[in-house]
Design an enzyme around this catalytic site. Sequence first.
Site, PDB file in Angstrom:
ATOM      1  N   HIS A 155      32.244  41.772  60.726  1.00  0.00           N
ATOM      2  CA  HIS A 155      31.936  43.203  60.820  1.00  0.00           C
ATOM      3  C   HIS A 155      31.716  43.701  59.396  1.00  0.00           C
ATOM      4  O   HIS A 155      32.368  43.216  58.456  1.00  0.00           O
ATOM      5  CB  HIS A 155      33.113  44.020  61.352  1.00  0.00           C
ATOM      6  CG  HIS A 155      33.558  43.683  62.731  1.00  0.00           C
ATOM      7  ND1 HIS A 155      34.448  42.686  62.997  1.00  0.00           N
ATOM      8  CD2 HIS A 155      33.278  44.258  63.924  1.00  0.00           C
ATOM      9  CE1 HIS A 155      34.678  42.640  64.292  1.00  0.00           C
ATOM     10  NE2 HIS A 155      33.990  43.571  64.881  1.00  0.00           N
ATOM     11  N   ASP A 171      34.870  44.246  57.543  1.00  0.00           N
ATOM     12  CA  ASP A 171      35.683  43.064  57.226  1.00  0.00           C
ATOM     13  C   ASP A 171      35.447  42.592  55.799  1.00  0.00           C
ATOM     14  O   ASP A 171      36.354  42.119  55.123  1.00  0.00           O
ATOM     15  CB  ASP A 171      35.323  41.884  58.146  1.00  0.00           C
ATOM     16  CG  ASP A 171      35.612  42.138  59.590  1.00  0.00           C
ATOM     17  OD1 ASP A 171      36.509  42.939  59.889  1.00  0.00           O
ATOM     18  OD2 ASP A 171      34.935  41.519  60.445  1.00  0.00           O
TER      19      ASP A 171
END
Lengths: 439, 439, 439, 439
Positions: A102, A105
Site C-alpha cells: 500500500h 506502507d
Amino acid sequence: SGTEWFPSVHPIKFAGPDSKDPLSFKHYNASQVVMGKTMADWCRFSVCWWHSFRAAGADPFGSPTIARAWDDGTETIENATRRVDAAFEFFVKLGVPFYTFHDVDVTPLGRDLAEFNANFDRMQEVLAAKQAETGVQLLWGTANLFSHPRYMNGGMTSPDFGVFARAGAQVRKAMTVTHELGGSNYVFWGGREGFQTILNTRPRQELEQAAAFLRMVVKHKQDIGAEYQLLIEPKPREPMKHQYDYDAQTVIGFLHQHDLQDHFKVNVEPNHTTLAGHSYEHDIIMASQLGMLGSIDANTGDELLGWDTDQFPSNVRQATLTMDAVVAQGGLAPGGLNFDCKVRRESTDPADLFIAHIGAMDTFARGLKAAAAMREDGAMSSLRAQRYASWDTDAGRRAMAGELTLDDLERIALEGPAAEAGTASGKQELYEMELSRFV
Amino acid sequence: SGTEWFPSVHPIKFAGPDSKDPLSFKHYNASQVVMGKTMADWCRFSVCWWHSFRAAGADPFGSPTIARAWDDGTETIENATRRVDAAFEFFVKLGVPFYTFHDVDVTPLGRDLAEFNANFDRMQEVLAAKQAETGVQLLWGTANLFSHPRYMNGGMTSPDFGVFARAGAQVRKAMTVTHELGGSNYVFWGGREGFQTILNTRPRQELEQAAAFLRMVVKHKQDIGAEYQLLIEPKPREPMKHQYDYDAQTVIGFLHQHDLQDHFKVNVEPNHTTLAGHSYEHDIIMASQLGMLGSIDANTGDELLGWDTDQFPSNVRQATLTMDAVVAQGGLAPGGLNFDCKVRRESTDPADLFIAHIGAMDTFARGLKAAAAMREDGAMSSLRAQRYASWDTDAGRRAMAGELTLDDLERIALEGPAAEAGTASGKQELYEMELSRFV
Amino acid sequence: SGTEWFPSVHPIKFAGPDSKDPLSFKHYNASQVVMGKTMADWCRFSVCWWHSFRAAGADPFGSPTIARAWDDGTETIENATRRVDAAFEFFVKLGVPFYTFHDVDVTPLGRDLAEFNANFDRMQEVLAAKQAETGVQLLWGTANLFSHPRYMNGGMTSPDFGVFARAGAQVRKAMTVTHELGGSNYVFWGGREGFQTILNTRPRQELEQAAAFLRMVVKHKQDIGAEYQLLIEPKPREPMKHQYDYDAQTVIGFLHQHDLQDHFKVNVEPNHTTLAGHSYEHDIIMASQLGMLGSIDANTGDELLGWDTDQFPSNVRQATLTMDAVVAQGGLAPGGLNFDCKVRRESTDPADLFIAHIGAMDTFARGLKAAAAMREDGAMSSLRAQRYASWDTDAGRRAMAGELTLDDLERIALEGPAAEAGTASGKQELYEMELSRFV
Amino acid sequence: SGTEWFPSVHPIKFAGPDSKDPLSFKHYNASQVVMGKTMADWCRFSVCWWHSFRAAGADPFGSPTIARAWDDGTETIENATRRVDAAFEFFVKLGVPFYTFHDVDVTPLGRDLAEFNANFDRMQEVLAAKQAETGVQLLWGTANLFSHPRYMNGGMTSPDFGVFARAGAQVRKAMTVTHELGGSNYVFWGGREGFQTILNTRPRQELEQAAAFLRMVVKHKQDIGAEYQLLIEPKPREPMKHQYDYDAQTVIGFLHQHDLQDHFKVNVEPNHTTLAGHSYEHDIIMASQLGMLGSIDANTGDELLGWDTDQFPSNVRQATLTMDAVVAQGGLAPGGLNFDCKVRRESTDPADLFIAHIGAMDTFARGLKAAAAMREDGAMSSLRAQRYASWDTDAGRRAMAGELTLDDLERIALEGPAAEAGTASGKQELYEMELSRFV
C-alpha cells in the site's frame, strides 16, 4: 544499507522432503518443471509489505508484541529506507520474485497530501533502485483508503465528497507510482466501502459513487499508459458491518451492472471467501470459471473464527484445489500468489517470518505437484466427463445453444428420459478418495 | 366440501391493541389508511400452501407430529380437493387476499408426467372455482424442482440433460397454470441449483444451463401471453452445500451477465438473507435500491441457527425496516408479503396456524405504522440528507455525472477539503435512538 | 439369509498406498503393529446402523433417493432380519470388528411398548446369533428418544412426566439388551433434550429431571450387573434451538454439579464439536485431558454449514490430531471409532457405502501412522516441554501445589522475572511446519 | 478540576415517552417504583472506564478517530486525574450510580511494577475523593491481564511461570484497591486465558494453573477482609482462538470440578453469549436458574458478525427477557448492569457518549416495565405452569426426589400414559404473541 538484518539466516535452499531444517524448502524447488513450467512460474510468490514489514502484533485487546531491529517506529524517510533494506534482504534470502505494498506502507505520511506525494516520489526511487539491484519485482501496488480517520466511512463511497476527492488523489498517485515501478497489477480492496448501519446510509448512491470512481480509474490508466491489470478484492465484512464487494460473484455482478467487466478482474483472498460463507477454494474457482480470476492473496483463515486472521496456509488439500484452478487457466500471470499473511502475534522471533513463508511456499508447492499428478492420472476428470455426458448429445447441445423451447423440453420429457434420470450416484466419497490419493 | 374444518375459529377481526384474545388482530386493520393506501394494499398478505397445508412437522431427526383432519395422506384428487377446501376456509377466516403454491403442493403426483399434468389441470379447475367463490387470489405459483430424487443434483443445473428437460416440462406447465389462475407472479427458487462438492461439478457449464433455461422461460411467457412478474428467490445453501443464487446481489449480477435483468426481479426471503450472512433487511433494501425488489417471503430465521427455520416474524424493528423499504418504493404490487413460514413442529393445534399468522400480520402492521410515523416525523431522513449534503455541490454532481478525472480530484484535494473531512460523527446511536422512538 | 446382498464386492483387502482400486485399503492394515498395538486395536472401528442401514437420503427438502435391495420398508421382523443379514455381510466384508445401534434401528416398532419390547427380544436373538457367527461385536447400544412425536420436547427433559416415564422404560430395555449382547458401552445422545424457545421452558427443572434420570440409569446398570461404560454425547443444537449437552465441557460440568462424574464419560462427535464453535479436535483433546474421553463418533462436518452433515472423514490432519490424543491416553477401549457418517444423499450406489467407509478407515490409519511418527520424532513434544519449562522450578511446583499466596507471587514479581517474561515466541508456524512433515 | 468537560450537556432528566430531545430519558425514571423497587435499584447502571474513557476508535484496520479534550494521551498522573474529572462529570450528568475499571484504565503504567503500584495508590486517593464528592460508587474492579505483551499467552494460564507471578501481583493489588474503594464486586475476564493453537498447548496444565490461581484469590480475599462478590466473565474466543471460560455453563462446570462454586459467580456479557452460539439472554437465564448470576455487562453484539462489537443495546425484547430474569431472582445486587459498550468508531462527538448511554438506559427501563407488566398479567406464567403440570403429581414428585427406578418407569409406561403423551402443543407462536403484547 550494508547492515544485514537477518544475519543468522542464509538464503533458503531446497533440501528435499526429508529435511528437518525449518529454514529449508522441503517441496518448493523454484526451477523444477511441472507440467511444462517451473514451479516459480506457476506460483509467482509475493511477500506483502503491510503484514511482514509494518504490523507488530497489536490486536483489539493488546499492544504490539513484535519489535524489529530495523524499525524505530518513526515516520521518516530514513526509517522507511531501512525497512526497504530489510525487506529486500528478506525477499532475496527467501527467494521470492515479487512483493506488494500500500502507498502508506512504504511512504512516510507527511503533514499533508503534497508532502506525502513528495515522500512517495522519494521512496519510489529507493524501491526502484532495490528492484534493479535484486531483480525482485512489484506484483501490485494499492492505496490505503481505510486506516486514516477521514476514511472511517469509506473512500470512494464516503458520504463526504471531500473524502472522495482525497481518495481519488491518493489512488491517482499510487497508480502512477505502481506504473513507474513496473507493477504488474493495481488492486482495490474497499476496506471501508460499505456501512456500519443501514440507518444512516444511502446504498444506491454509494454504489454509484464507486462506479463513477472506477470509471475515472480506467480513464487514468489509459492516460498514463499503464498496462497493468486492474483488480478488485472482495471482502464481506470487517472492518465494516457490511461491505459492498461481498464476494467474487458480487463484484463481478457489479462490474457487469456498470459495464466495467472488461477493465477489472478479481483478486481473491480465501480468508475473505470463508468469511463470506464459501469454502476456501470457492471464489478462486468461480472467478476462474467466469474468466475473472486475476490474482490470489494466498492466505488462510479459520472457518470457526469470524474475523480475518490472515494466517499462513498449511493445508495441502486447499492448496491443491487452488493450484488445480490455476493450472486449469494456464497460470496466474500477470497475477501471482501474494502472501497476505501475518505471523501470529505470539510469533515474536525474526526467524518466524522465514519459517512462516517457507511453510506456505512448501504448501503450495505440494498443492501444485498434487494437482499435476491428479491431472496426469486423469481419473477424476474422467469421472466428471462421464457425469455430464448426456449434454454431449444433439438435444443437449441445442438446449445450450438456445435452440429449444420449454415446449421442446416437455416433448422430450414426455417421450421419456428414463424414470431414473438424475439418480445416478454423484459419488462424492469416491471423488474425495481420488483426491486423497494425491494429498 | 360443506364441512367446516376450523369450526371453533370465527373470522378474525381487528380488536385493537388492548385485546387479549389471541384470535384477534391487535394492529392489522385491513381497511385502515396509512400514507394514502389501506393496510391491505401495502401488505398484500399471502399464505403459502407448502408449510401451512402440506408440512406436518417432520425434521431430520423426527417423524411428523402434526395431523390435520382434512388430510388423509393420500395422493388423490379427493384428498387434494379437501385440502383446497380447508385452505380457502383458512384464507377467508384469516382475511388474507392471496395464496401461493408449488405445483406438487396442490397436485397429486400421478404415475408419470402425463398423469401429473392431467391432475394439475383438474386441480386448476378446483382452485379457479374457489378463487371465484372467495375472491382470494394467487400471488404466485412455482414448480418444485427439488423434492423428487431426480432433482437431487438440481433441475436446470443438473448434470443430466434428461432432468433438465423434465424440469422444463414441469416449469412450462406450472407457468401455464399460474397464468390461467391469474397469478400475479411466477417464482424460481433453485433449491438444488448448486453443488454438494466442487469435486464433481462444472460450475461454468451449470450456470450456462441456468441461463439457457431462463431464456426459454422468457420466451414461454411471451408465447402464452402471460403478464405476470418473473421472480428469482436467492438462497445461499441448504439443501446444497452451495447454491448459485447466493443472495440478491449475486442473482442480480447473474441476470446482468446474461442480459436477463429486464425480465426478472428478486423475491427476497429474509431467512435466506441471514443465512447468507446479511442482516434481515439487507437484501430487501439492496434489491429495492437497485430497482429489483419484486416480492417478499415474509418469514424470519434465527441468526444463530445455520438452517432455514422459516419462522413467523414477531420482530417489529425488522418489520419496520422492511415496510420502510416497501413504502419507499411505493408498494410491492404485483408482489406481496408471502408467509413462507411454518408453525413449529411442536405447535400441534390447528389454532396455532391462525395464531402464528395473526402474530405475523400484526407485526407487519406495526412495522407499517412505525415506518409511516417515522417518515412523517422526518428526523431520520433529515439526518441522512445532512450527512450526504456535500454531494449536492457542483463538484459532487459533476463527479457523479462522470465529468471529473482523478487529476481533478487531486486538484480538489490539494486545494483543500478541510483536514477533518470525513470525520463528522456518523451518529449510529442517535439513529438507533430515533428508530426506537417508533418501535 | 443365504442371499448375498453385495455380490459384486469381495472382502476388502489392504493393497498398499499405490493401489488405485477404490475397493481396497491403501493405508489401513488391520494387523500392522504401530507403537506396540495393531491398527485394529488402536482404531476399534465400528459401523453405525442408523445411517448405513436405515437412512435413505431424505432431507428437509427432498424424498429418499437411496433404495436397498434388502429393505422393503416394512416394520416387520422379516425385514429387520434381512437388514441384519445385509449389515453383517457388510461388516464382515469391510472388516470392522464393531457395530452400534439405536433400539428402533434394529427393532420393528410394534403397536405399543409391550410389542416393541417383544420385538426387541426377538431381534436380540437374531443379532446374538450373527455376532456369534461372525465375531463382530456391539460397540454400543442406545435408545432413540427423539424421533417419535412424543419426544418432540425431549425425553428425560420433557415437560410431560408420561414421556419421561416412557423414556425410562425405553432406556431400561435398551440397557438390558445392550448388556445381553455384550455391548462395551451404552450411549446417551439427548437429541431433543433442550428447548426451541426459552419462553415456554423451565431450564432448571429440566436439568434436574435429567440428573434424576441419570441416577436411575446408574442404579439400573448396577441392578443388571452391566459393566459397560456409560457415555453422554454432546451436541449444541439441531434438532432443538438449544441443547443442554452443548459440548464436552458443558457435559463434564453438569456431571460434576450432580456428582455423576464417576459414572459417565463422554462420546465425542467432531461434527457436533464444530457446530459448537470449537475446532474438530477440541472436544476430543479436552475430554481426554480431563480423563473423560470414552469413545468417538468418527465423522466430520463442514465448518461453513450450520447443520450436522455427518460426513465420512477424509482430512488426515484432523485424523492425526485425533489419533494423537487416542495414543496419548493409551487407546480408546472400551470405546472405539464409530462411523456416525452417512453417504451423501446423491451417493446412490451400494458400492458407495464401502468406498465411504474405506476412505474413512484409510484416513484414520494415516492419522495413526502420522501420530506415531510424530511421537517417535519427538520434535514437537520437545518444543512443548521447553515452552513450559519455567513451571519445572521450585516456585512453579509450589504454586501448582497450592503452597503459594498472592503475596508470594507479588514478591516474586517484584524481585523480578525478566522484563521480557512471557514474550518468548509461541512459534505457531513452526509447530504447523512440524505437523506438516507428517501429514 | 473546575473545568467542565461537557459544557453543553445539562444533567439528563426524565422527560417522558413523547420527548424528542436526544438528551433526555424517555423511559428511565430513576425513582419510579416498579414491582416494589425503584428503577434505579433494579437496574444498578454502571459506566465502564475502558470503552468510555480510554478507547478512541482504533480498530484492526484503522487509527483512532475520537479525540477527547481532557485526554492528552500521556501516561501521567495529571492526565489520569483529568480523566477522573471528566468521567465523574459524565457519571453525575448521566445520573448513574456506579462505574467499573481495570487497573490500567485508571493508573499510569510506570516503568515497573513498584511504580505502577505507587501510581495505583495515588489514583485510589483521587477516585476515593471523587466517590465521596459525588456519591458515585465502584461496581467492580479488575486487573487487565491481556493487553501487555507479557500476557500474550495468558496470565494465570501462561506457559511462563514468571507471567503467572506477575499476574498474581497485579490481581493482588487490584483486589486490594477495589476493596479500599468499597467495590461491590471483583471480576475476572480471562482475555487470553486459552490458546491460539492446540499444537503448542497443554490444556490440562493450564486449567490447573487457573484453579491454583483462583484458590489464592479466595485466600487473599479472606486475608484482606473483603466481602465483595467474586465474578468470572465467560467469553468463547477473541482475542484467542479458544478461551477456557467459553460460556456460563463451562465456567460453572469448571468451578464445580475444582470445588470453587461457593466462591465465585458469573458476570454475563450477552455479546460474549452470542459469540458462543447462544441467544442473547441464554447465559443470563441459565446462570440465574443455576443460582450463579452475579452481574451483567449490559451490551449487545451483532449475531452476524464474528467479533465483539460491544454495542449499546436498543433491543427491547432482549432487555425484557434480561430484566425478567433479574426480577425473577429478586434483583442483581451486589451486581448491576454495567455498560461494557463503546460508541461506534464513527461516533466522534462527545454528545454521542451521552446519547448512547441514554438510549441503552431507556432500553432497559422499557424492558423492566415490560417484564413487570408481563408478570402482573400472568398469562405467560400460567401457560408454563400448565405445560409442566404433570410433574405436580405423586409420581412426578417421587421421580424428582430420586424415589423411582427405571423399573418403576417401565411399569408406569406400560400401565399407560395416554398414547398422545408429549404431543400437546408447545405453542411457541402463542408465547411469542404474548411477549409481543408487552414489547
